[in-house]
Design a protein around this motif. Sequence first.
Motif, mmCIF file in Angstrom:
data_model
loop_
_atom_site.group_PDB
_atom_site.id
_atom_site.type_symbol
_atom_site.label_atom_id
_atom_site.label_comp_id
_atom_site.label_asym_id
_atom_site.label_seq_id
_atom_site.Cartn_x
_atom_site.Cartn_y
_atom_site.Cartn_z
ATOM 1 N N TYR B 7 -2.114 -4.716 -6.822
ATOM 2 C CA TYR B 7 -2.520 -3.363 -7.141
ATOM 3 C C TYR B 7 -1.660 -2.390 -6.347
ATOM 4 C CZ TYR B 7 -4.843 1.110 -6.891
ATOM 5 O OH TYR B 7 -5.085 2.459 -6.926
ATOM 6 N N ASN B 8 -1.025 -1.472 -7.031
ATOM 7 C CA ASN B 8 -0.287 -0.399 -6.364
ATOM 8 C C ASN B 8 -0.740 0.930 -6.939
ATOM 9 O OD1 ASN B 8 1.543 1.178 -4.972
ATOM 10 N ND2 ASN B 8 3.211 0.815 -6.443
ATOM 11 N N GLU B 9 -1.068 1.848 -6.067
ATOM 12 C CA GLU B 9 -1.475 3.192 -6.461
ATOM 13 C C GLU B 9 -0.423 3.823 -7.393
ATOM 14 O OE1 GLU B 9 -3.328 5.615 -3.155
ATOM 15 O OE2 GLU B 9 -1.399 6.617 -3.414
ATOM 16 N N TYR B 10 0.843 3.661 -7.034
ATOM 17 C CA TYR B 10 1.983 4.118 -7.843
ATOM 18 C C TYR B 10 1.952 5.629 -8.090
ATOM 19 C CZ TYR B 10 5.826 3.592 -11.214
ATOM 20 O OH TYR B 10 7.026 3.672 -11.876
ATOM 21 N N TRP B 68 -1.932 -2.076 -2.314
ATOM 22 C CA TRP B 68 -1.218 -0.981 -1.664
ATOM 23 C C TRP B 68 -1.761 0.339 -2.211
ATOM 24 C CZ3 TRP B 68 1.206 3.529 -1.544
ATOM 25 C CH2 TRP B 68 2.011 3.830 -0.432
ATOM 26 N N GLY B 69 -2.241 1.191 -1.336
ATOM 27 C CA GLY B 69 -2.716 2.514 -1.727
ATOM 28 C C GLY B 69 -2.579 3.460 -0.564
ATOM 29 N N HIS B 70 -2.563 4.769 -0.843
ATOM 30 C CA HIS B 70 -2.361 5.707 0.245
ATOM 31 C C HIS B 70 -3.116 7.025 0.037
ATOM 32 C CE1 HIS B 70 0.668 8.032 2.992
ATOM 33 N NE2 HIS B 70 -0.530 7.976 3.492
ATOM 34 N N ILE B 71 -2.660 7.820 -0.913
ATOM 35 C CA ILE B 71 -3.219 9.175 -1.015
ATOM 36 C C ILE B 71 -4.266 9.315 -2.125
ATOM 37 C CG2 ILE B 71 -1.295 10.422 0.003
ATOM 38 C CD1 ILE B 71 -0.197 10.816 -2.829
ATOM 39 N N ARG B 72 -4.531 8.261 -2.843
ATOM 40 C CA ARG B 72 -5.514 8.348 -3.923
ATOM 41 C C ARG B 72 -6.628 7.305 -3.778
ATOM 42 N NH1 ARG B 72 -2.682 11.189 -8.112
ATOM 43 N NH2 ARG B 72 -1.652 12.836 -6.906
ATOM 44 N N HIS B 73 -6.936 6.967 -2.528
ATOM 45 C CA HIS B 73 -8.018 5.986 -2.333
ATOM 46 C C HIS B 73 -9.288 6.411 -3.059
ATOM 47 C CE1 HIS B 73 -5.687 3.699 0.438
ATOM 48 N NE2 HIS B 73 -5.749 4.544 1.456
ATOM 49 N N ARG B 74 -9.575 7.728 -3.001
ATOM 50 C CA ARG B 74 -10.860 8.188 -3.543
ATOM 51 C C ARG B 74 -10.943 8.054 -5.058
ATOM 52 N NH1 ARG B 74 -12.175 13.499 0.178
ATOM 53 N NH2 ARG B 74 -11.918 12.404 2.151
ATOM 54 N N GLU B 75 -9.790 7.983 -5.709
ATOM 55 C CA GLU B 75 -9.820 7.883 -7.172
ATOM 56 C C GLU B 75 -10.074 6.460 -7.663
ATOM 57 O OE1 GLU B 75 -6.534 9.946 -8.971
ATOM 58 O OE2 GLU B 75 -6.645 11.526 -7.433
ATOM 59 N N ILE B 95 -4.911 -9.414 0.373
ATOM 60 C CA ILE B 95 -3.933 -8.944 1.355
ATOM 61 C C ILE B 95 -3.860 -7.433 1.231
ATOM 62 C CG2 ILE B 95 -1.509 -9.036 2.062
ATOM 63 C CD1 ILE B 95 -1.394 -11.836 0.728
ATOM 64 N N PHE B 96 -4.191 -6.749 2.311
ATOM 65 C CA PHE B 96 -4.175 -5.290 2.310
ATOM 66 C C PHE B 96 -2.966 -4.816 3.104
ATOM 67 C CE2 PHE B 96 -8.496 -6.434 1.357
ATOM 68 C CZ PHE B 96 -8.839 -5.537 0.355
ATOM 69 N N ALA B 100 -3.477 0.814 3.104
ATOM 70 C CA ALA B 100 -4.672 0.236 2.493
ATOM 71 C C ALA B 100 -5.751 -0.043 3.538
ATOM 72 C CB ALA B 100 -4.323 -1.041 1.736
ATOM 73 N N HIS B 101 -5.442 0.192 4.795
ATOM 74 C CA HIS B 101 -6.505 0.097 5.814
ATOM 75 C C HIS B 101 -7.648 1.043 5.477
ATOM 76 C CE1 HIS B 101 -5.908 3.969 7.981
ATOM 77 N NE2 HIS B 101 -4.675 3.845 7.536
ATOM 78 N N HIS B 102 -7.355 2.114 4.737
ATOM 79 C CA HIS B 102 -8.388 3.078 4.385
ATOM 80 C C HIS B 102 -8.831 2.946 2.930
ATOM 81 C CE1 HIS B 102 -8.964 6.603 7.424
ATOM 82 N NE2 HIS B 102 -9.571 5.516 7.775
ATOM 83 N N SER B 103 -8.400 1.898 2.274
ATOM 84 C CA SER B 103 -8.814 1.715 0.877
ATOM 85 C C SER B 103 -10.296 1.337 0.835
ATOM 86 C CB SER B 103 -7.978 0.613 0.223
ATOM 87 O OG SER B 103 -8.249 -0.638 0.827
ATOM 88 N N LYS B 104 -10.920 1.651 -0.290
ATOM 89 C CA LYS B 104 -12.352 1.370 -0.412
ATOM 90 C C LYS B 104 -12.690 -0.116 -0.257
ATOM 91 C CE LYS B 104 -13.706 5.305 -3.301
ATOM 92 N NZ LYS B 104 -14.238 5.694 -4.625
ATOM 93 N N PRO B 105 -11.978 -1.025 -0.940
ATOM 94 C CA PRO B 105 -12.427 -2.430 -0.792
ATOM 95 C C PRO B 105 -12.222 -2.961 0.631
ATOM 96 C CG PRO B 105 -10.457 -2.274 -2.183
ATOM 97 C CD PRO B 105 -10.937 -0.877 -1.962
ATOM 98 N N PHE B 106 -11.175 -2.526 1.314
ATOM 99 C CA PHE B 106 -10.969 -3.007 2.683
ATOM 100 C C PHE B 106 -12.099 -2.534 3.589
ATOM 101 C CE2 PHE B 106 -8.853 -2.837 6.941
ATOM 102 C CZ PHE B 106 -8.586 -4.195 7.055
ATOM 103 N N ARG B 107 -12.475 -1.273 3.443
ATOM 104 C CA ARG B 107 -13.550 -0.751 4.281
ATOM 105 C C ARG B 107 -14.879 -1.439 3.981
ATOM 106 N NH1 ARG B 107 -12.135 5.700 4.913
ATOM 107 N NH2 ARG B 107 -13.463 5.542 6.747
#
Lengths: 238, 238, 238, 238
Positions: B7-10, B68-75, B95-96, B100-107
């Motif tokens: 998964y990549n935010e892209y 991999w995600g960064h600025i759109r975790h909330r979406e 694998i985060f 992605a430390h702040h991604s929803k599934p990791f949290r």
Amino acid sequence: MIRVTIYNEYVHEREDEAIREVYPEGIHMTLKQQLEDEEITVRTVTLDDLPDGLSDEVLAETDVLIWWGHIRHREVPDEVAQRVQQAVLKGMGAIFLHSAHHSKPFRLLMGTSCNLTWREDGDSELVWVINPAHPIAQGIGRFIKLEHEEAYGEPFTVPEPDELVFIGTYDGGEVFRSGCCYRKENGRVFYFQPGHESYRTYHHPDVIRVLKNAIHWANPIYRVPELVCPHVKKPLED
Amino acid sequence: MIRVTIYNEYVHEREDEAIREVYPEGIHMTLKQQLEDEEITVRTVTLDDLPDGLSDEVLAETDVLIWWGHIRHREVPDEVAQRVQQAVLKGMGAIFLHSAHHSKPFRLLMGTSCNLTWREDGDSELVWVINPAHPIAQGIGRFIKLEHEEAYGEPFTVPEPDELVFIGTYDGGEVFRSGCCYRKENGRVFYFQPGHESYRTYHHPDVIRVLKNAIHWANPIYRVPELVCPHVKKPLED
Amino acid sequence: MIRVTIYNEYVHEREDEAIREVYPEGIHMTLKQQLEDEEITVRTVTLDDLPDGLSDEVLAETDVLIWWGHIRHREVPDEVAQRVQQAVLKGMGAIFLHSAHHSKPFRLLMGTSCNLTWREDGDSELVWVINPAHPIAQGIGRFIKLEHEEAYGEPFTVPEPDELVFIGTYDGGEVFRSGCCYRKENGRVFYFQPGHESYRTYHHPDVIRVLKNAIHWANPIYRVPELVCPHVKKPLED
Amino acid sequence: MIRVTIYNEYVHEREDEAIREVYPEGIHMTLKQQLEDEEITVRTVTLDDLPDGLSDEVLAETDVLIWWGHIRHREVPDEVAQRVQQAVLKGMGAIFLHSAHHSKPFRLLMGTSCNLTWREDGDSELVWVINPAHPIAQGIGRFIKLEHEEAYGEPFTVPEPDELVFIGTYDGGEVFRSGCCYRKENGRVFYFQPGHESYRTYHHPDVIRVLKNAIHWANPIYRVPELVCPHVKKPLED
């Protein structure tokens, strides 16, 4: 009153003038002077005092043992190392400093080789707080800055710490798990990396704060009267 | 064959020309091209594909998910985050990467805030191997040198890793637990810090080696058919 | 003074006469009466009081939260569960009792499904002390004998405890990790299995002793003022 | 091919007719016959063969060492125990069975006294799977039922296991952490409690399955060429 015993090899400070200037009466006396307060009393022991200086009687009167050694690990009698190990397993706290990673009692307690890499170029060190809620980190900011330290590097071949409190890094770019907590049966063990003999580390107030915190953390709440492996009756027939 | 879903935010790669030059088809495609081999097959999903791109069916066909995600975790829809969490608990590896430390599934999986400090000055990073015997460190030397990375700093508010494999440090002197392993019920989770979108991290052969190792490590050996909390009979009456 | 807040669902005791005989004013009042002493003060909250009974203000005035819930987990508002999780991450202690293994805040903190097997046949239970040096086990002998308890069985799908203090077993032969310690960011969490609503468990002096010990153990030494993920300057430019 | 070496004290089976009937050629031969397959080859060593039977050469050709000993732990030469410890630290796997909790190499590796309570009344045992996703539990149901075993009880004074796989319980009501995993530097260690000499435990297919699983789990992926504590250059000058 927490009864602390400091063991210091006390060789460098007598044999090397530059080191004596840093610790004129020995590392043990520098530590004693700063650690003693209304809750902590300190006695000191050096290599010359062994084996009797760390007799069973002394250890029975010790709540927390602090250990500093470097070039004379082998001269510590095996019986002393085993006594220290047994005292920890029964509940005594123990704090191993700097090159005590290779001391006999630390290796007995860890069960591993306790190797690391090292480099002595007078780098400065940042000792980072990883776990700010840990009792041993109380009163410390984001990191402790040490002007000069010996650079210790990974891999540090100890068991995975039960709690990792500090990670250090140096000018040269090494990293090192600088503050490691272990429970060993009924006793608590803390390894703290800073404290090379030629530097003023043990004059740094944050380092003293860490050691005082660690003394309180390692102070035993439970002591086993004797080590046993008993035959027992059925639980409900006792 | 290990079935990997990336998964990549892209978002960055499409919106910022400098980043697009580093990852012209997106981070997911750079990873896919390098990770696929005779043992690993990769499918990719981006934010635009959610929620269906990570349906229960897709996750059931996924052995290891890379995120991999960064600025759109909330979406990322909550239902997707929960599906990913449930899939891991049933056995899927995950694998985060990096932010992605702040991604929803990791949290959700960590149960903590997963905060850290950060600084983006183009520092170089040394990623040190702490545990050379760990499967994820195989083939890596003492450290990986990355020319440029975002500096992540402690405290990193995750649970104490079950196994700590890497610690990173930067020109500025921060340290960070860069490679953290967790078992979460029946699944394995690896967090790996390197991979800021503006740097060439995912073109570095050692980084790819780490990710391949991690895929093999996280590949499930056991899958729970369904989550249950059953009433049972007495053990010996079953 | 340690400020304890007890949350009790308080449904069984009002709806079932046999249970009301065991806990006439509710489990929370039985606990309050026995836990309060010169060091511990208790306020109580029930499901009917939510969400305001566990507002941010209440949690800010709570050092240790005790949670008992069973058949109405779903009626606890998500916002309350998240507030409790956040309070623990900032430093509040939390003790989850018996069927609170499935409560919303416990599951949020663990990150796993927290499943187990169960059987309710009035078995007696032996709760064995695994770690006699642990603060929570002080004053307890080799085991606690409970005349009747619900049998909980493994696998208990929680993360590997940081410290395992008790293991229980029942007439029928199940085993269960009955006392599990976790550090969750800046807070401490203790799960304790005994306490089915129909049995006199919370009248047992050893159970009360365990809970008092756990309150002291979980009492926070450190509170984070706010949750942050800050951008920082270079360490030595701060 | 995984090269397994089984060390068996081999005293009971020669001196006691009832035990000889259970293991006519010794526990080591019963194990060898059942463990050998297309992936595992076994050599055996007994107390009479020491110290040469476990020379550095033999250990260098051993991927996983299995150890059974009971009444003659003290006759194992210290040099052999230290060789085994060192081999594990360099990467060799090790499986310690039943009363080997008190063997010299196990105690060296654990660093603790490895005490427990015991009772020999022919109780039956249930060995419960705590972690069904663990490689060592594959193929086992909810529990293994053993008709007769010696009852081992807590507290078992070993370090907190890195992974707890099994907990056993007995007719009399004791509990015991029966399957404990440890990483010790570069090697993996598994302790497994079942296997008293007078019972048919090692004829039970589930016990053999556990041991085969443990052999695969402990099979080293990494070997350290020699133990070192090197002086190093600055990382970026290497």
